[in-house]
Design an enzyme around this catalytic site. Structure first.
Site, short mmCIF file in Angstrom:
data_model
loop_
_atom_site.label_atom_id
_atom_site.label_comp_id
_atom_site.label_asym_id
_atom_site.label_seq_id
_atom_site.Cartn_x
_atom_site.Cartn_y
_atom_site.Cartn_z
N ASP A 167 19.84 31.10 4.27
CA ASP A 167 20.80 32.00 4.91
C ASP A 167 21.50 32.77 3.79
OD1 ASP A 167 22.91 33.28 6.14
OD2 ASP A 167 23.77 31.46 7.03
N LYS A 173 27.85 42.26 5.88
CA LYS A 173 28.50 42.05 4.58
C LYS A 173 28.06 43.15 3.60
CE LYS A 173 29.72 38.00 6.32
NZ LYS A 173 31.06 37.69 6.80
N TRP A 201 29.24 27.42 7.74
CA TRP A 201 28.05 27.99 8.35
C TRP A 201 26.83 27.09 8.11
CZ3 TRP A 201 30.28 30.88 11.50
CH2 TRP A 201 31.43 31.60 11.14
#
Length: 355
Positions: free
Chosen positions: A167, A191, A100
């Site tokens: 992030d 999450k 990511w």
């Protein structure tokens, strides 16, 4: 039906109370006689939900009035380009610590020079780089706090004199962070916060004045969303509602401080079992091990036992343990709502190989 132990990397396990309250609101939201799925986002009932969810974020993470709290769409992947679109004038600095992070780098390169100040890519992202220099002339520095695929996590965030953007998709609300150290934090909800469909952005208000000199579409301007209380367009109503209930559960249990203790106990239990087993081994540097995503594989001489282990996991109702297709092996995601009893069930299944 006996319990299924949910180790999915995401969309992930959420608090049972969030499901129960949300189900009621699907039937009748706030006494309106209408479902949450059909009410106006401009109605006072949902405006109350938005305000309460924002306040929960502020309370749990100690977010001051110097920051805007936004609920956006498009996931963290949209933020990968929205951030440089807004703030990359000449050069930005990034660390490359996983898939990511790498995708964020690829998007940023479309808007200016990107200095990758550190990378663990050549080592298959098995560790978090340290002792790197952040260029003082960069417009911002971007890092990824937790890497779901490879099982690494930043244990201490770098200090820098330029805007720090992070992030935190896979570990937000799992531990305390000093929001004041960051110019911006963003996270896909799926999450620890809520279901897929809403993205949290916490952005320091002075960042609205640091825009690059280019056309920025209205929907991509953070200040537009801040000025409209995240309702410039129709927000993701249901994911925000579920996120509210899930964050209420976090607060009721003692906040992110309590989550850190809870998650630490789960991670210690599983890592200790991996380290003690002659059959399994962890895949990441010990000092960088994630408390959210535990990655492990069979020792090479025992790889032939994988089919037997998979069958044992299925029999024990252990779900979502398959490692990401790019790395293989196993991945146990230990997000906030996963009880330690589920981790114990996994450890018991692993220990069967030691008998």
């Amino acid at each position: 039906m006996s319990k299924v132990h949910n180790f999915s990397a995401g969309p992930s396990i959420l608090a049972q109370s969030a499901f129960e309250k949300s189900i009621q609101d699907i039937k009748d939201f706030a006494g309106t006689g209408l479902s949450i799925l059909e009410v106006s986002h401009r109605g006072k009932e949902f405006e109350k939900v938005m305000a309460e969810t924002e306040q929960l974020v502020r309370d749990l993470l100690n977010v001051s009035d110097a920051y805007d709290v936004l609920f956006l769409q498009g996931g963290a992947s949209t933020q990968f380009f929205q951030i440089p679109l807004n703030f990359l004038k000449t050069k930005a600095a990034y660390t490359d610590t996983g898939t990511w992070a790498n995708r964020a780098i690829v998007e940023a390169k479309g808007y200016g020079d990107v200095a990758v100040v550190a990378s663990s890519k050549d080592a298959n992202y098995q560790f978090i780089p340290k002792d790197y220099a952040i260029p003082a002339d960069a417009d911002y520095f971007h890092c990824t706090s937790n890497n779901t695929i490879y099982g690494t996590q930043i244990q201490e965030f770098p200090k820098c004199d330029i805007p720090l953007i992070c992030d935190m998709s896979s570990d937000i609300f799992s531990r305390p962070v000093n929001v004041n150290d960051f110019a911006m934090i963003y996270a896909g909800a799926q999450k620890n916060m809520g279901p897929a469909g809403v993205t949290l952005v916490i952005i320091r208000k002075d960042m609205h004045e640091k825009l690059a000199n280019r056309h920025i579409p209205t929907m991509m301007k953070y200040k537009i969303h801040a000025d409209n209380d995240s309702m410039y367009n129709t927000p993701p109503v249901f994911p925000i509602l579920v996120s509210k209930y899930n964050l209420e559960w976090v607060k009721e249990l003692g906040g992110v401080e309590a989550m850190a203790v809870r998650n630490g106990a789960k991670a210690d239990l599983l890592y200790n079992a991996i380290d003690a087993s002659p059959y399994f081994k962890g895949t990441t540097a010990v000092e960088d091990r994630s408390k959210m995503n535990v990655t492990f594989v069979f020792e090479k001489e025992y790889e032939h036992l994988a089919e037997k282990f998979d069958a044992a996991c299925k029999a024990a109702k252990l779900s979502g343990l398959k490692g990401h297709r790019s790395v293989g092996g196993y991945r146990a995601s230990l997000y906030n709502a996963l009880p330690i009893e589920s981790v114990q069930a996994l450890v018991d299944t692993m220990n069967q190989f030691n008998d």
